[in-house]
Design a protein around this motif. Structure first.
Motif, PDB file in Angstrom:
ATOM      1  N   ALA A 297       0.845  -1.192   0.000  1.00 32.69           N
ATOM      2  CA  ALA A 297       0.000   0.000   0.000  1.00 32.69           C
ATOM      3  C   ALA A 297       0.883   1.245   0.000  1.00 32.69           C
ATOM      4  O   ALA A 297       1.971   1.241   0.571  1.00 32.69           O
ATOM      5  N   ASN A 298       0.407   2.318  -0.661  1.00 35.75           N
ATOM      6  CA  ASN A 298       1.212   3.539  -0.707  1.00 35.75           C
ATOM      7  C   ASN A 298       0.816   4.483   0.436  1.00 35.75           C
ATOM      8  O   ASN A 298      -0.045   4.162   1.266  1.00 35.75           O
ATOM      9  N   PHE A 302      -2.262   4.396   3.211  1.00 29.73           N
ATOM     10  CA  PHE A 302      -1.888   4.349   4.624  1.00 29.73           C
ATOM     11  C   PHE A 302      -2.592   5.451   5.405  1.00 29.73           C
ATOM     12  O   PHE A 302      -3.151   5.227   6.485  1.00 29.73           O
ATOM     13  N   ALA A 362       2.570  -0.756   4.525  1.00 29.55           N
ATOM     14  CA  ALA A 362       2.665   0.260   3.477  1.00 29.55           C
ATOM     15  C   ALA A 362       4.082   0.799   3.362  1.00 29.55           C
ATOM     16  O   ALA A 362       4.846   0.802   4.329  1.00 29.55           O
TER      17      ALA A 362
END
Length: 450
Positions: A297-298, A302, A362
């Motif tokens: 996740a980026n 996040f 993330a």
């Protein structure tokens, strides 16, 4: 028999000296003059005969009599047809009108439910033949040819419209479908055949169509269809199919229900291949939520998850771990970004394996990672996980013929109410404490030590 699409408006003959140009009215006056109940003018076609004009009551046996008269002599006179039923013609005269070169045969039928004596029948036939002149027939033929030209042009335009529709449908990857709810029989245009990769013109069944849907899409479509039929409403949804050749495709399906007296009788709509659009949308969504290099996740995703703590109103629990890679800058400076990227990918894989029960893992910066733990996490689990991350990241690995050994500094913060930004600040404070302690270790934020 069928009527021509355009009614003829030209006199067969000047009956009773009228100036009325309505051809049906002229036939009616001809019947009055001859003392018979009905008349009909037809022209031969490839599929039988077509009615040009008709007056009087319909006779059940008229089509058979006309079929007998067309290939016969110049005229067919039947004074008394004893076998005719109660609604049939007992008297019939069929006059074949003079044919122009290349023209279709014309037949003037005169009939009546009452029979006639033989001499009277011949007299009626002769009188009718005298009233129909060659010049009038030629004028009538010109009108018919003009109408036939109009019809041909109309058919040509309809074919052109169909071709344009098919081309537009092919470009847009759209097909039209319908299902007769009485027997669930299907009709498809070429676009639907192409979408399912079924040979055009194949007799399709609903069972064959349903077999191409994935299980989840089939259940979704059946539920939407059943609701639309029950409520006589429309529906639209996007479903996944597997063509008969094994290709996965996404299809936009619309349906509209046709009903009579509140009972659904037919359902029809469009099916469109939206595979490219679906893949593009998925790709766009992926780029918006995930880090392309590591697959984690980026930062945007996040932050969205972190904001979930704000919704708990200070009554929830959980923890946040911030992870920094130790020694990563030296790898980038010494071996270049390509091997540096390989180190990031390896670190992401190890983090994912270590944090299998985490709510989210993330990548939030260059060599910065974050791990969110949900409310079901035991109190001491965050510290144990932090120690595991330090140990796992610290194990050496080989890339591009080089052996790399990174380290990890981990900051832990437990959520005990407040805002998500406070939780992030606390984890960041703990992370810097780990770095100040010599790196390659973890620290937990404590309010009394802040």
């Amino acid at each position: 028999m069928r009527s021509l699409a355009y009614p003829l408006r030209h006199p067969l003959t000047e009956v009773a000296g009228s100036n009325d140009d309505d051809f049906g009215a002229r036939l009616a006056r001809l019947c009055d003059l001859l003392g018979i109940a009905g008349a009909q003018l037809t022209t031969a076609t490839d599929s039988g005969s077509a009615i040009i004009a008709a007056v009087g009551p319909a006779a059940d046996n008229l089509a058979l009599l006309q079929a007998r008269a067309l290939p016969g002599p110049h005229r067919l006179v039947l004074p008394d047809i004893a076998a005719a039923g109660p609604s049939g013609a007992r008297f019939y005269v069929g006059l074949k009108l003079p044919s122009a070169a290349g023209g279709s045969p014309l037949l003037l039928s005169l009939f009546d439910p009452k029979p006639r004596a033989a001499h009277m029948a011949e007299r009626i036939a002769g009188l009718a033949q005298e009233l129909v002149t060659d010049a009038t027939v030629e004028q009538l033929r010109q009108v018919i040819e003009c109408q036939a030209k109009v019809i041909a042009e109309s058919i040509q335009m309809e074919q052109l419209r169909r071709e344009l529709f098919e081309r537009a449908s092919a470009t847009a990857k759209i097909g039209v479908w319908q299902c007769d709810l009485a027997d669930n029989s299907l009709l498809w245009t070429n676009g639907v055949y192409d979408l399912f990769e079924i040979e055009r013109g194949t007799q399709v069944t609903r069972e064959l169509s349903l077999s191409c849907y994935t299980e989840a899409s089939r259940r979704q479509m059946e539920a939407a269809r059943a609701h639309a039929i029950a409520t006589c409403t429309d529906f639209a949804l996007t479903v996944e199919i597997i063509t008969v050749r094994g290709k996965r495709r996404w299809m936009r399906l619309t349906g509209a229900v046709e009903s009579r007296n509140g009972v659904a009788t037919r359902i029809f709509g469009m099916k469109q291949d939206v595979t490219e659009e679906k893949l593009m949308a998925d790709r766009t969504r992926y780029l918006a939520e995930f880090d392309v290099m590591t697959g984690l996740a980026n930062r945007s995703q996040f932050q969205a998850h972190l904001a979930g703590f704000d919704a708990q109103g200070g009554n929830g629990s959980g923890a946040l771990l911030l992870v920094d890679l130790d020694g990563f800058k030296q790898v980038n400076d010494t071996y270049g970004h390509a091997l540096g990227d390989e180190c990031l990918k390896e670190a992401a894989l190890r983090l994912t394996a270590s944090c299998a029960n985490a709510q989210l893992v993330a990548r939030i910066g260059g060599d910065e990672f974050a791990v969110l733990l949900g409310p079901a996490t035991p109190a001491d689990a965050a510290e144990a996980l932090a120690e595991g991350i330090v140990a796992t990241i610290g194990q050496p690995f080989v890339r591009g013929g080089h052996t790399f050994k990174l380290g990890a500094s981990v900051g832990v913060a437990h959520y005990r109410g407040g805002f998500s930004q406070d939780l992030f600040r606390q984890a960041d404070t703990a992370l810097y404490a780990a770095k100040d302690a010599g790196r390659n270790t973890s620290r937990t934020y404590r309010a009394d030590a802040a």
